[in-house]
Design an enzyme around this catalytic site. Structure first.
Site, PDB file in Angstrom:
ATOM      1  N   LYS A 156       5.622   3.374   8.306  1.00 45.68           N
ATOM      2  CA  LYS A 156       4.443   4.214   8.484  1.00 45.68           C
ATOM      3  C   LYS A 156       3.188   3.356   8.570  1.00 45.68           C
ATOM      4  CE  LYS A 156       4.330   7.459   5.575  1.00 45.68           C
ATOM      5  NZ  LYS A 156       4.174   8.499   4.573  1.00 45.68           N
ATOM      6  N   LYS A 171       0.858  -1.182   0.000  1.00 46.26           N
ATOM      7  CA  LYS A 171       0.000   0.000   0.000  1.00 46.26           C
ATOM      8  C   LYS A 171       0.886   1.222   0.000  1.00 46.26           C
ATOM      9  CE  LYS A 171      -4.045   2.034   0.503  1.00 46.26           C
ATOM     10  NZ  LYS A 171      -3.749   2.728  -0.764  1.00 46.26           N
ATOM     11  N   ASP A 180      -0.321  10.742  -4.550  1.00 50.23           N
ATOM     12  CA  ASP A 180       0.830  11.394  -3.903  1.00 50.23           C
ATOM     13  C   ASP A 180       1.058  12.670  -4.724  1.00 50.23           C
ATOM     14  OD1 ASP A 180       3.142  10.842  -1.837  1.00 50.23           O
ATOM     15  OD2 ASP A 180       4.186  11.540  -3.613  1.00 50.23           O
ATOM     16  N   LYS A 208       5.162   1.713  -3.150  1.00 50.00           N
ATOM     17  CA  LYS A 208       5.076   3.068  -3.721  1.00 50.00           C
ATOM     18  C   LYS A 208       5.267   2.949  -5.221  1.00 50.00           C
ATOM     19  CE  LYS A 208       4.632   7.403  -2.432  1.00 50.00           C
ATOM     20  NZ  LYS A 208       3.890   7.972  -1.303  1.00 50.00           N
TER      21      LYS A 208
HETATM   22  P1  NDP Z   1       0.489  17.716  -4.187  1.00 51.42           P
HETATM   23  O1  NDP Z   1       0.897  17.355  -5.550  1.00 51.42           O
HETATM   24  O2  NDP Z   1      -0.955  17.898  -3.885  1.00 51.42           O
HETATM   25  O3  NDP Z   1       1.251  19.044  -3.723  1.00 51.42           O
HETATM   26  C1  NDP Z   1       2.634  19.115  -3.691  1.00 51.42           C
HETATM   27  C2  NDP Z   1       3.038  20.504  -3.225  1.00 51.42           C
HETATM   28  O4  NDP Z   1       4.440  20.519  -2.995  1.00 51.42           O
HETATM   29  C3  NDP Z   1       2.780  21.574  -4.289  1.00 51.42           C
HETATM   30  O5  NDP Z   1       2.529  22.802  -3.661  1.00 51.42           O
HETATM   31  C4  NDP Z   1       4.110  21.595  -5.053  1.00 51.42           C
HETATM   32  O6  NDP Z   1       4.373  22.814  -5.730  1.00 51.42           O
HETATM   33  C5  NDP Z   1       5.099  21.395  -3.926  1.00 51.42           C
HETATM   34  N1  NDP Z   1       6.307  20.727  -4.446  1.00 51.42           N
HETATM   35  C6  NDP Z   1       6.381  19.526  -5.038  1.00 51.42           C
HETATM   36  N2  NDP Z   1       7.615  19.243  -5.431  1.00 51.42           N
HETATM   37  C7  NDP Z   1       8.348  20.294  -5.070  1.00 51.42           C
HETATM   38  C8  NDP Z   1       9.712  20.583  -5.198  1.00 51.42           C
HETATM   39  N3  NDP Z   1      10.579  19.764  -5.795  1.00 51.42           N
HETATM   40  N4  NDP Z   1      10.141  21.768  -4.684  1.00 51.42           N
HETATM   41  C9  NDP Z   1       9.285  22.613  -4.081  1.00 51.42           C
HETATM   42  N5  NDP Z   1       7.961  22.387  -3.955  1.00 51.42           N
HETATM   43  C10 NDP Z   1       7.505  21.235  -4.433  1.00 51.42           C
HETATM   44  O7  NDP Z   1       1.128  16.587  -3.238  1.00 51.42           O
HETATM   45  P2  NDP Z   1       0.710  16.155  -1.763  1.00 51.42           P
HETATM   46  O8  NDP Z   1       0.238  17.325  -0.993  1.00 51.42           O
HETATM   47  O9  NDP Z   1      -0.153  14.969  -1.878  1.00 51.42           O
HETATM   48  O10 NDP Z   1       2.113  15.647  -1.190  1.00 51.42           O
HETATM   49  C11 NDP Z   1       3.029  16.513  -0.502  1.00 51.42           C
HETATM   50  C12 NDP Z   1       3.975  15.685   0.316  1.00 51.42           C
HETATM   51  O11 NDP Z   1       3.235  14.918   1.275  1.00 51.42           O
HETATM   52  C13 NDP Z   1       4.815  14.668  -0.465  1.00 51.42           C
HETATM   53  O12 NDP Z   1       6.077  14.534   0.155  1.00 51.42           O
HETATM   54  C14 NDP Z   1       4.040  13.373  -0.278  1.00 51.42           C
HETATM   55  O13 NDP Z   1       4.863  12.244  -0.432  1.00 51.42           O
HETATM   56  C15 NDP Z   1       3.590  13.548   1.160  1.00 51.42           C
HETATM   57  N6  NDP Z   1       2.432  12.726   1.544  1.00 51.42           N
HETATM   58  C16 NDP Z   1       1.241  12.815   0.857  1.00 51.42           C
HETATM   59  C17 NDP Z   1       0.167  12.062   1.269  1.00 51.42           C
HETATM   60  C18 NDP Z   1      -1.180  12.207   0.643  1.00 51.42           C
HETATM   61  O14 NDP Z   1      -2.145  11.605   1.168  1.00 51.42           O
HETATM   62  N7  NDP Z   1      -1.339  12.960  -0.429  1.00 51.42           N
HETATM   63  C19 NDP Z   1       0.282  11.087   2.376  1.00 51.42           C
HETATM   64  C20 NDP Z   1       1.541  11.139   3.073  1.00 51.42           C
HETATM   65  C21 NDP Z   1       2.566  11.908   2.627  1.00 51.42           C
HETATM   66  P3  NDP Z   1       4.253  22.867  -7.345  1.00 51.42           P
HETATM   67  O15 NDP Z   1       2.783  22.810  -7.630  1.00 51.42           O
HETATM   68  O16 NDP Z   1       4.893  24.154  -7.715  1.00 51.42           O
HETATM   69  O17 NDP Z   1       5.002  21.666  -7.867  1.00 51.42           O
END
Ligand code: NDP
Length: 450
Positions: A114, A90, A166, A126
């Site tokens: 986790k 998962k 993600d 993943k």
């Molecule tokens: P989204 O795609 O919804 O949002 C990602 C955010 O992070 C955007 O604002 C994006 O900006 C920014 N971002 C991404 N890559 C970069 C980078 N290289 N440098 C700077 N900013 C960056 O993703 P999520 O909110 O789902 O995920 C965010 C984090 O949380 C990740 O690490 C993910 O693995 C983790 N996570 C997510 C879960 C989920 O349920 N969604 C669960 C557990 C962990 P821009 O639009 O400009 O790229």
């Protein structure tokens, strides 16, 4: 560190020399396990750590798709099935140009611990692709998702491997992926993907779960240390799914969120960000965060500069929530945050803090809510979505949210109790690793050498 751990780490570094994120994730975990490993010589006798750091299966595949100019594009797809000892694999799918095998493996490795911490029966996996959804039309996104699923469908199933979203994969992408899976398999297997739309098997509160869960964990951690969120200033890196709902819950608890960002830069609104405007910009219009200034001209926009501390971390805050990507906070940034008086950091993103930055925070008594524990609310609620799919039933928002809150409280309790048992003080980074490892190692030992 014990000799056995040293040997395994050296071998991981040698065998995966080009995979720096994966090595970093393994290094962090193994470094926390010394006492547990020394107490159990059978782990070494049965090469438990060597098996733990080797994925059960790595799948890579070609993803050809046709863009709006009728040109054939080719991306690379991945699915890492790292450890299935406590349940079906998962973990989410990430679509981002930076995706490579190292990033996929670090994410899948962390997912094992986790998922174990949630107390639910889910193994660690993943996947994703180096496809960049930014600037693509809806039809291009759909064609990519369909081609991605043409191959992925061979390797997943509700009892085998259950992907979710993600970075770059939200409700729209999950919808296209699910549609293609259903067409190919000719069956309605709702539990094969999570993060689905509410009309076709999704769970209420899944969208909010990672962000809400992060704040539930933060609330528990602060409470244990005689602090709370009320009146605290919060900055958040990112403005995606995790960032938005962490902001929402933090505001609900009386905190003031003054800065959020995307990969270009951050907005700073000292009277408190209007989250409904961020939702409009990011969830509806899919625009850049600096658009915020159009309706809130008193706010400031600070652009990121290559090689410099991300702008969002230059703003003073009591609580900092990295909710964007890995290695966002390095030692230099950690020093700046400590100088600016940060009291707690909550990792919404996976591995957002480098190892030296983690150590710096801990040495300076900053409370650190580690990703494996603090952002587990998303996958936990995905597991609740699977339960609802199996029952062919759905719970109300309040029911799911209550269960999520209970799970996050339990995760914090298990971090706290483990920290006490191993004399770790408030080092919840190490205690989360130990608590997750105990469950995984026990399941792996029970199942023999496989
Ligand atoms: P989204 O795609 O919804 O949002 C990602 C955010 O992070 C955007 O604002 C994006 O900006 C920014 N971002 C991404 N890559 C970069 C980078 N290289 N440098 C700077 N900013 C960056 O993703 P999520 O909110 O789902 O995920 C965010 C984090 O949380 C990740 O690490 C993910 O693995 C983790 N996570 C997510 C879960 C989920 O349920 N969604 C669960 C557990 C962990 P821009 O639009 O400009 O790229």
């Amino acid at each position: 560190m014990s000799k056995y751990i040293n040997e395994v780490l050296a071998s991981v570094k040698e065998k995966n020399a080009n995979e720096k994120e994966f090595i970093q994730a393994v290094d962090e975990v193994l470094n926390s396990l010394k006492t547990v490993i020394e107490k159990n010589p059978s782990f070494e006798e049965l090469s438990l750590l060597e098996r733990l750091v080797e994925p059960e299966r790595i799948i890579t595949f070609r993803v050809p798709w046709i863009d709006d100019n009728n040109k054939v594009q080719v991306n690379r797809g991945y699915r890492i099935q790292f450890n299935g000892s406590i349940g079906p694999f998962k973990g989410g799918l990430r679509f981002h140009p930076s995706v490579n095998q190292s990033i996929m493996k670090f994410l899948a490795f962390e997912q094992i611990f986790k998922n174990a911490l949630t107390g639910l029966p889910i193994g660690g996996g993943k996947g994703g692709s180096d496809f960049d959804p930014k600037g693509k039309s809806d039809m291009e996104i759909m064609r990519f998702c369909q081609s991605f699923m043409n191959e992925l469908q061979r390797h997943i199933g509700h009892d085998l491997d259950v992907p979710a979203g993600d970075i770059g994969v939200g409700a729209r992408e999950i919808g296209y992926l699910f549609g293609q899976y259903r067409k190919i398999k000719n069956t309605y297997e709702a539990g094969v993907l999570t993060g689905k739309g509410l009309d076709y098997g999704g769970s209420l509160a899944r969208k909010e779960a990672t962000g809400f869960g992060l704040i539930y964990f933060m609330r528990e951690m602060l409470k244990e240390n005689n602090l709370d969120l009320h009146g605290k200033t919060v900055t958040i890196s990112g403005s995606g799914n995790v960032a938005i709902y962490a902001a929402q819950k933090a505001i609900e608890y009386g905190a003031k969120v003054v800065a959020m960002s995307d990969s270009n830069g951050c907005i700073y609104d000292d009277i408190g960000i209007d989250l409904s405007e961020i939702k409009r910009i990011k969830e509806v219009e899919r625009l850049r965060i600096k658009e915020y200034l159009n309706n809130y001209p008193h706010a400031k926009y600070i652009e990121n500069k290559k090689g410099k501390t991300p702008a969002v971390y230059t703003i003073k805050a009591d609580i900092v929530l990295p909710c964007a990507t890995q290695n966002d906070i390095n030692l230099e940034t950690a020093k700046l945050l400590v100088k600016n008086g940060v009291i707690a950091v909550g990792e919404g993103a996976n591995m957002p803090t480098t190892i030296d930055a983690i150590n710096y925070f801990l040495e300076n008594n900053v409370l650190l809510a580690p990703a494996k524990a603090a952002n587990a609310g998303g996958v936990a609620t995905s597991a609740l979505e699977m339960s609802q799919n199996s029952m062919r039933y759905s719970w109300s928002f309040e029911e799911v949210d209550k269960k999520l809150e209970g799970i996050m409280k339990n995760i914090f309790k298990s971090c706290k109790d483990t920290a006490k048992e191993y004399n770790l003080g408030t080092n919840y980074v190490a205690s989360a690793n130990i608590a997750g490892f105990k469950k995984i190692s026990s399941a792996m030992m029970a199942q023999g050498v496989i």
